[in-house]
Enzyme design. Structure first.
Site, PDB file in Angstrom:
ATOM      1  N   ASP A  72      47.347  48.019  37.528  1.00  0.00           N
ATOM      2  CA  ASP A  72      48.617  48.805  36.729  1.00  0.00           C
ATOM      3  C   ASP A  72      48.568  50.256  37.460  1.00  0.00           C
ATOM      4  O   ASP A  72      49.761  50.790  37.514  1.00  0.00           O
ATOM      5  CB  ASP A  72      48.142  48.936  35.573  1.00  0.00           C
ATOM      6  CG  ASP A  72      47.865  47.700  34.651  1.00  0.00           C
ATOM      7  OD1 ASP A  72      49.139  47.017  34.589  1.00  0.00           O
ATOM      8  OD2 ASP A  72      46.877  47.223  34.324  1.00  0.00           O
ATOM      9  N   HIS A 126      44.667  46.430  29.703  1.00  0.00           N
ATOM     10  CA  HIS A 126      45.699  45.906  30.799  1.00  0.00           C
ATOM     11  C   HIS A 126      46.587  45.097  29.668  1.00  0.00           C
ATOM     12  O   HIS A 126      46.515  43.890  29.532  1.00  0.00           O
ATOM     13  CB  HIS A 126      44.912  45.155  31.684  1.00  0.00           C
ATOM     14  CG  HIS A 126      45.917  44.175  32.312  1.00  0.00           C
ATOM     15  ND1 HIS A 126      46.827  44.774  33.244  1.00  0.00           N
ATOM     16  CD2 HIS A 126      45.780  42.859  32.397  1.00  0.00           C
ATOM     17  CE1 HIS A 126      47.464  43.548  33.668  1.00  0.00           C
ATOM     18  NE2 HIS A 126      46.933  42.354  33.076  1.00  0.00           N
TER      19      HIS A 126
HETATM   20  P1  NAX Z   1      46.142  30.711  38.178  1.00  0.00           P
HETATM   21  O1  NAX Z   1      46.405  29.787  36.889  1.00  0.00           O
HETATM   22  O2  NAX Z   1      47.065  30.385  39.555  1.00  0.00           O
HETATM   23  O3  NAX Z   1      44.474  30.372  38.861  1.00  0.00           O
HETATM   24  C1  NAX Z   1      43.520  30.322  37.856  1.00  0.00           C
HETATM   25  C2  NAX Z   1      42.299  29.579  38.153  1.00  0.00           C
HETATM   26  O4  NAX Z   1      41.297  29.615  37.434  1.00  0.00           O
HETATM   27  C3  NAX Z   1      42.860  28.107  38.388  1.00  0.00           C
HETATM   28  O5  NAX Z   1      42.570  27.536  39.760  1.00  0.00           O
HETATM   29  C4  NAX Z   1      42.110  27.498  37.208  1.00  0.00           C
HETATM   30  O6  NAX Z   1      41.867  25.910  37.698  1.00  0.00           O
HETATM   31  C5  NAX Z   1      40.771  28.266  37.121  1.00  0.00           C
HETATM   32  N1  NAX Z   1      40.036  28.282  36.055  1.00  0.00           N
HETATM   33  C6  NAX Z   1      40.232  27.834  35.050  1.00  0.00           C
HETATM   34  N2  NAX Z   1      39.182  27.718  33.983  1.00  0.00           N
HETATM   35  C7  NAX Z   1      38.105  28.113  34.764  1.00  0.00           C
HETATM   36  C8  NAX Z   1      36.877  28.172  34.531  1.00  0.00           C
HETATM   37  N3  NAX Z   1      36.298  28.128  33.419  1.00  0.00           N
HETATM   38  N4  NAX Z   1      35.988  28.470  35.658  1.00  0.00           N
HETATM   39  C9  NAX Z   1      36.328  28.805  36.889  1.00  0.00           C
HETATM   40  N5  NAX Z   1      37.889  28.869  37.232  1.00  0.00           N
HETATM   41  C10 NAX Z   1      38.749  28.409  36.098  1.00  0.00           C
HETATM   42  O7  NAX Z   1      46.222  31.922  37.671  1.00  0.00           O
HETATM   43  P2  NAX Z   1      46.228  33.367  38.559  1.00  0.00           P
HETATM   44  O8  NAX Z   1      47.717  33.993  38.797  1.00  0.00           O
HETATM   45  O9  NAX Z   1      45.530  33.356  39.874  1.00  0.00           O
HETATM   46  O10 NAX Z   1      45.673  34.569  37.681  1.00  0.00           O
HETATM   47  C11 NAX Z   1      44.409  34.395  37.330  1.00  0.00           C
HETATM   48  C12 NAX Z   1      44.070  35.237  36.018  1.00  0.00           C
HETATM   49  O11 NAX Z   1      44.326  36.715  36.281  1.00  0.00           O
HETATM   50  C13 NAX Z   1      45.185  34.872  34.751  1.00  0.00           C
HETATM   51  O12 NAX Z   1      44.244  35.007  33.745  1.00  0.00           O
HETATM   52  C14 NAX Z   1      45.959  35.992  34.753  1.00  0.00           C
HETATM   53  O13 NAX Z   1      46.381  36.459  33.665  1.00  0.00           O
HETATM   54  C15 NAX Z   1      45.080  37.235  35.204  1.00  0.00           C
HETATM   55  N6  NAX Z   1      45.756  38.535  35.842  1.00  0.00           N
HETATM   56  C16 NAX Z   1      45.245  39.646  35.591  1.00  0.00           C
HETATM   57  C17 NAX Z   1      45.641  40.791  36.036  1.00  0.00           C
HETATM   58  C18 NAX Z   1      45.020  42.240  35.849  1.00  0.00           C
HETATM   59  O14 NAX Z   1      45.698  43.222  36.108  1.00  0.00           O
HETATM   60  N7  NAX Z   1      44.034  42.266  35.016  1.00  0.00           N
HETATM   61  C19 NAX Z   1      47.129  40.914  36.813  1.00  0.00           C
HETATM   62  C20 NAX Z   1      47.358  39.426  37.479  1.00  0.00           C
HETATM   63  C21 NAX Z   1      46.927  38.394  36.650  1.00  0.00           C
HETATM   64  O15 NAX Z   1      48.192  37.915  35.952  1.00  0.00           O
END
Ligand code: NAX
Length: 304
Positions: free
Chosen positions: A159, A187
């Site tokens: 952000d 966030h």
């Molecule tokens: P994806 O769905 O592409 O990747 C997430 C990965 O986490 C998947 O491969 C899934 O299998 C894995 N996963 C799920 N449960 C797990 C566990 N218990 N242990 C280990 N791995 C696990 O999502 P992506 O686009 O990479 O985003 C990841 C996260 O970042 C989401 O929660 C998203 O909301 C968050 N974000 C946060 C941001 C921030 O500024 N704080 C911005 C970007 C993003 O949206």
């Protein structure tokens, strides 16, 4: 030569993971002279894809990359790590109740906190990226009581960087000539960044609309910026935004993970004190704190 630093990335088979691990292996996060060993964790349904990422890391022949652990075992993933970037989590799907999503993330962050507490290196620094980032970080803190609270943070740097980007576009100046914006609080859509509030708040949605996928390279880059500044220090006269455990500064309730303006030196952050907060900002700071308290209560109601 320096000893390698072990960096954990959870959710490493996901979108952000795919953008983030090559940046780490190239020295973007810890510097061009710092060897790294990557620990990548994902869940069993993503194991094959995770192995594919590992194959590509080998194929990229990164000189700084001294090893890759790709695993679905939380203990193996956490063992000996110096930096933990928590990107894995349970996403909110359409039609799902907030409480159900929260409850899934609470259980993930509870168990990963315990594994980090038992198996990570002493003084491990933790960055939570997965949403709800502030509250996941708070749960992690609760369940890893031996990790100092100053070592647990969440990502609001995306952000922050979005705000820098918007200001640079609007004023037609280089982004490197803009500094010291602040993201306060969560966030989420209650955060405050002074100017261009709605554009920055809705930037994530605009990217999804354009790309049909959520932000990944910018999130990965922000995670690198967050850790790099934390470990290597902010430049003189520059502050950045980090979600950290509130000590009550700016009358933000203690006990929340809240985004503040910070400076860093010698591996430690310090909240910038004494900035003047006008009435408009005060309302926003309070609203985002209120939202985080409510989220904290929801998370605690999922514990037990
Ligand atoms: P994806 O769905 O592409 O990747 C997430 C990965 O986490 C998947 O491969 C899934 O299998 C894995 N996963 C799920 N449960 C797990 C566990 N218990 N242990 C280990 N791995 C696990 O999502 P992506 O686009 O990479 O985003 C990841 C996260 O970042 C989401 O929660 C998203 O909301 C968050 N974000 C946060 C941001 C921030 O500024 N704080 C911005 C970007 C993003 O949206």
């Amino acid at each position: 030569a320096k000893d390698p630093v072990r960096v954990l990335v959870t959710g490493a088979a996901g979108q952000i993971g795919y953008a983030l691990v090559p940046m780490i292996a190239r020295g973007v996060m810890l510097g061009p002279d710092q060897p790294v060993i990557l620990h990548m964790l994902d869940i069993p349904p993503a194991a094959e894809s995770l192995n594919g990422v590992k194959m590509e890391l080998v194929d990229a022949a990164f000189p700084l990359l001294k090893g890759v652990v790709a695993t679905t075992d939380v203990v193996e993933a956490c063992t000996g790590v110096n930096i933990a970037v928590m990107v894995g989590g349970f996403p909110r799907k359409e039609g799902m109740e907030r409480k159900d999503v929260m409850s899934k993330n609470v259980s993930i962050y509870k168990s990963q906190a315990s594994a980090l507490e038992k198996h990570a290196a002493a003084n491990c620094k933790v960055l939570v990226v997965a949403n709800p980032a502030n509250t996941n970080a708070l749960i992690l803190k609760e369940y890893a009581p031996s990790i100092p609270e100053k070592n647990i943070s969440c990502l609001t740097r995306l952000d922050h960087n979005r705000a820098l980007g918007q200001i640079s576009e609007r004023l037609k100046v280089q982004v490197s000539d803009v500094k010291n914006v602040i993201i306060w609080g969560n966030h989420s859509s209650t955060q405050l960044n002074g100017e261009f509030i709605s554009t920055v708040q809705q930037r994530g949605a605009a990217i999804i609309k354009a790309r049909k996928l959520s932000s990944a390279l910018s999130a990965a880059s922000a995670a690198c910026d967050h850790i790099r500044d934390w470990v290597l220090g902010t430049p003189q006269g520059t502050f950045v935004s980090m979600g950290v455990y509130s000590d009550g500064s700016y009358n933000v309730p203690a006990g929340l993970i809240y985004s503040f303006p910070v400076t860093t030196a010698n591996g430690e952050w310090k909240i910038v004190q004494g900035l003047s907060i006008d009435e408009f900002s005060r309302k926003k700071l309070d609203a985002t704190a209120e939202e985080l308290s409510e989220e904290k209560n929801l998370a605690y109601s999922c514990l037990s």
